[in-house]
Design a protein around this motif. Structure first.
Motif, mmCIF file in Angstrom:
data_model
loop_
_atom_site.group_PDB
_atom_site.id
_atom_site.type_symbol
_atom_site.label_atom_id
_atom_site.label_comp_id
_atom_site.label_asym_id
_atom_site.label_seq_id
_atom_site.Cartn_x
_atom_site.Cartn_y
_atom_site.Cartn_z
ATOM 1 N N THR A 209 58.805 -24.085 -11.139
ATOM 2 C CA THR A 209 58.746 -22.768 -11.787
ATOM 3 C C THR A 209 59.439 -21.758 -10.879
ATOM 4 O OG1 THR A 209 56.632 -23.433 -12.709
ATOM 5 C CG2 THR A 209 57.065 -21.083 -12.662
ATOM 6 N N ASP A 210 60.191 -20.826 -11.473
ATOM 7 C CA ASP A 210 60.868 -19.811 -10.655
ATOM 8 C C ASP A 210 59.881 -18.789 -10.114
ATOM 9 O OD1 ASP A 210 63.624 -20.389 -10.540
ATOM 10 O OD2 ASP A 210 63.835 -19.822 -12.650
ATOM 11 N N LEU A 211 60.126 -18.372 -8.884
ATOM 12 C CA LEU A 211 59.313 -17.301 -8.290
ATOM 13 C C LEU A 211 60.245 -16.250 -7.694
ATOM 14 C CD1 LEU A 211 56.562 -16.155 -7.496
ATOM 15 C CD2 LEU A 211 56.679 -17.513 -5.393
ATOM 16 N N MET A 212 60.026 -14.997 -8.100
ATOM 17 C CA MET A 212 60.808 -13.880 -7.582
ATOM 18 C C MET A 212 59.898 -12.979 -6.759
ATOM 19 S SD MET A 212 62.129 -15.175 -10.404
ATOM 20 C CE MET A 212 61.901 -14.468 -12.000
ATOM 21 N N LEU A 213 60.454 -12.375 -5.704
ATOM 22 C CA LEU A 213 59.657 -11.600 -4.762
ATOM 23 C C LEU A 213 60.137 -10.150 -4.734
ATOM 24 C CD1 LEU A 213 59.786 -14.224 -1.852
ATOM 25 C CD2 LEU A 213 58.048 -14.026 -3.653
ATOM 26 N N GLU A 214 59.219 -9.232 -4.965
ATOM 27 C CA GLU A 214 59.566 -7.799 -5.097
ATOM 28 C C GLU A 214 59.119 -7.007 -3.876
ATOM 29 O OE1 GLU A 214 60.954 -4.796 -6.135
ATOM 30 O OE2 GLU A 214 60.297 -5.015 -8.237
ATOM 31 N N CYS A 215 60.034 -6.249 -3.285
ATOM 32 C CA CYS A 215 59.690 -5.365 -2.144
ATOM 33 C C CYS A 215 59.661 -3.895 -2.558
ATOM 34 C CB CYS A 215 60.690 -5.517 -1.011
ATOM 35 S SG CYS A 215 60.965 -7.201 -0.498
ATOM 36 N N TYR A 216 60.285 -3.565 -3.662
ATOM 37 C CA TYR A 216 60.374 -2.192 -4.172
ATOM 38 C C TYR A 216 60.745 -1.208 -3.050
ATOM 39 C CZ TYR A 216 59.699 1.431 -7.653
ATOM 40 O OH TYR A 216 59.910 2.469 -8.531
ATOM 41 N N MET A 217 61.737 -1.585 -2.264
ATOM 42 C CA MET A 217 62.335 -0.730 -1.229
ATOM 43 C C MET A 217 61.373 -0.410 -0.074
ATOM 44 S SD MET A 217 64.270 1.801 -3.913
ATOM 45 C CE MET A 217 62.749 2.129 -4.810
ATOM 46 N N GLY A 218 60.302 -1.200 0.045
ATOM 47 C CA GLY A 218 59.281 -0.903 1.044
ATOM 48 C C GLY A 218 59.497 -1.562 2.400
ATOM 49 N N TRP A 219 60.600 -2.311 2.553
ATOM 50 C CA TRP A 219 60.907 -2.913 3.844
ATOM 51 C C TRP A 219 62.097 -2.178 4.463
ATOM 52 C CZ3 TRP A 219 60.691 -9.000 2.868
ATOM 53 C CH2 TRP A 219 59.387 -9.334 2.479
ATOM 54 N N ASN A 220 62.498 -2.605 5.679
ATOM 55 C CA ASN A 220 63.762 -2.113 6.234
ATOM 56 C C ASN A 220 64.609 -3.313 6.641
ATOM 57 O OD1 ASN A 220 62.737 -2.978 8.672
ATOM 58 N ND2 ASN A 220 62.103 -0.931 9.320
ATOM 59 N N LEU A 221 65.786 -3.027 7.129
ATOM 60 C CA LEU A 221 66.747 -4.105 7.393
ATOM 61 C C LEU A 221 66.215 -5.098 8.433
ATOM 62 C CD1 LEU A 221 69.596 -5.168 6.772
ATOM 63 C CD2 LEU A 221 70.467 -3.679 8.576
ATOM 64 N N GLU A 222 65.711 -4.552 9.520
ATOM 65 C CA GLU A 222 65.254 -5.412 10.621
ATOM 66 C C GLU A 222 64.102 -6.306 10.159
ATOM 67 O OE1 GLU A 222 62.506 -6.448 13.707
ATOM 68 O OE2 GLU A 222 62.107 -4.781 12.389
ATOM 69 N N TYR A 223 63.151 -5.700 9.437
ATOM 70 C CA TYR A 223 61.985 -6.457 8.948
ATOM 71 C C TYR A 223 62.429 -7.557 7.979
ATOM 72 C CZ TYR A 223 57.261 -7.122 6.986
ATOM 73 O OH TYR A 223 56.058 -7.635 6.577
ATOM 74 N N THR A 224 63.351 -7.212 7.096
ATOM 75 C CA THR A 224 63.804 -8.189 6.095
ATOM 76 C C THR A 224 64.526 -9.355 6.775
ATOM 77 O OG1 THR A 224 64.121 -6.315 4.598
ATOM 78 C CG2 THR A 224 64.945 -8.429 3.852
ATOM 79 N N LYS A 225 65.312 -9.037 7.810
ATOM 80 C CA LYS A 225 66.011 -10.101 8.527
ATOM 81 C C LYS A 225 65.016 -11.074 9.174
ATOM 82 C CE LYS A 225 69.837 -8.547 10.836
ATOM 83 N NZ LYS A 225 70.648 -7.451 11.448
ATOM 84 N N ARG A 226 63.898 -10.536 9.616
ATOM 85 C CA ARG A 226 62.870 -11.426 10.182
ATOM 86 C C ARG A 226 62.170 -12.232 9.091
ATOM 87 N NH1 ARG A 226 58.464 -8.956 12.691
ATOM 88 N NH2 ARG A 226 59.129 -6.809 12.339
#
Ligand SMILES: O=C(O)C(=O)C[C@@H](O)CO
Ligand SMILES: [Mg+2]
Length: 390
Positions: A209-226
């Motif tokens: 089953t497909d799973l999509m993950l929503e951040c709604y702009m609540g992260w930043n670049l450094e955090y997302t890279k981790r």
């Protein structure tokens, strides 16, 4: 056919609401010092509905959800005089007229959202005037029915999230989108919590089953890279809006990492904006909303652009103005689908204002060939639960 009257009304929900539970959903305000405010901005409890009358007696409906009272003012003061007395069939001219006349201040954000509402309404009229559903005017049926993904799963208690996923899995959904509740401000404990939530949902829906993950702009670049390498094992179909919409460089960098496809565009507003996203390879999935990007006239062009760049379009939010575009293009493999619930964030409000929204069956939506226009009428059932601003 000539436009004789333009009426914009804002419907503000004053009925019962369900307060968001738990950490609910990360969002752009999370990066600020005052986290207690962040949930206050995360409410969409009003909608502006545009009705345009013509000398043929036909009436259509358009809608806008962003800053609805301001959108109404823009329609009343600026857009209505630009379209009065005009022929809705000159939709390209009318769209350009609204876009160019308001360009100094209106080309992104609520100005464009107001234009979208008028344009959507014009297409509803066009369909009604030739007795055809709007998708038939845009290219026709490209799918027997539209696959759709279940979109809710806010970050509440993990057992509750699992029960929710299980309920809708049993209803036949084959794709789900869940929300993260934690971001950079929650440090390593938030990382752990985010991973636990994805694991919990995957445990229920499995890997077919497909799973999509929503951040709604609540992260930043450094955090997302981790986060990206840690998320890869859950095989997400995409990670949505990790950083704020203006950070196109950030999107491009994350997408180029090629660990999890990055999606975005829900807060982009013009054909030019989407060309920039595509040129920069900033997103692997485009998620415009027709009621933000300039309406059906412009969303149709964005579909063509995405087709040429081989980037799929999965519009934000479902709803009829998006479904007709999804039905009529091969660039769009599926739709988002908000189920009807008690009013919470406000994504559900569309069902309380309009009749005619299709209900998903076994993970698919159907548009009817025999219903002209968009297929929406105003609902009377909940009218007394709205404050209506004329
Ligand atoms: O559905 C989405 O993609 C949204 O971003 C909607 C918003 O309400 C966040 O849940
Ligand atoms: Mg989103």
């Amino acid at each position: 056919m000539k436009i004789t009257k333009v009426r914009a009304r804002t419907f503000e929900w004053k009925g019962k609401t369900v307060p968001p539970q738990g950490n609910f959903c990360s969002n752009a305000m999370d990066l600020l010092y005052s986290p207690q405010e962040t949930m206050k901005t995360f409410r969409f409890h009003g909608w502006t509905v545009v009705e345009i009358e013509t000398d043929t007696g036909l009436v259509g409906y358009g809608n806008v959800a962003l800053a609805p009272r301001i959108a109404k003012e823009i329609i009343d003061q600026y857009l209505s005089p630009l379209i009065m007395g005009q022929d809705p069939w000159d939709y390209e001219y009318l769209n350009q007229r609204m876009y160019r006349a308001t360009h100094a201040w209106g080309r992104k954000g609520v100005g464009m959202a107001a234009i979208s509402a008028v344009d959507i309404e014009l297409w509803d009229l066009l369909g009604k005037s030739v007795d055809k559903p709007v998708f038939k005017l845009l290219g026709g049926r490209t799918k027997e029915k539209i696959p759709c993904y279940y979109s809710k799963l806010y970050r509440t208690d993990l057992n509750e999230m699992q029960k929710e996923a299980e309920t809708y899995l049993k209803q036949g959904f084959k794709a789900f989108k869940m929300r993260f509740g934690y971001g950079p401000a929650h440090l390593q404990q938030g990382v752990t919590e985010n991973l636990k939530s994805v694991e919990a949902v995957r445990e229920v829906i499995g890997y077919d089953t497909d799973l999509m993950l929503e951040c709604y702009m609540g992260w930043n670049l450094e955090y997302t890279k981790r986060m990206l390498p840690k998320l890869a094992r859950f095989q997400p179909r995409w990670l949505e809006e990790p950083v704020i919409a203006d950070d196109i460089d950030g999107y491009a960098e994350l997408n180029a990492m090629n660990i999890v496809p990055i999606s975005g565009g829900e807060h982009e507003f013009s054909l030019y904006g989407f060309k920039q996203l595509l040129d920069r390879k900033a997103v692997s999935v485009v998620q415009y909303d027709t009621n933000r990007v300039g309406g059906i006239t412009m969303a149709h062009k964005i579909n063509a652009l995405c087709e040429a760049y081989s980037v799929p379009v999965v519009p934000h939010a479902g709803q009829m103005h998006n479904y007709h575009l999804t039905m009529s293009t091969l660039a769009s493999p599926m739709s988002e689908y908000f189920p009807m619930f008690d009013v919470e964030v406000g994504n559900e409000l569309f069902y309380y204002i309009f009749d005619g929204e299709p209900v998903a069956e076994d993970g698919f939506l159907q548009l009817r060939d025999d219903v002209p226009g968009l297929g929406l009428t105003l609902k009377t059932e909940y009218l007394d639960q709205f404050n209506i601003v004329e």
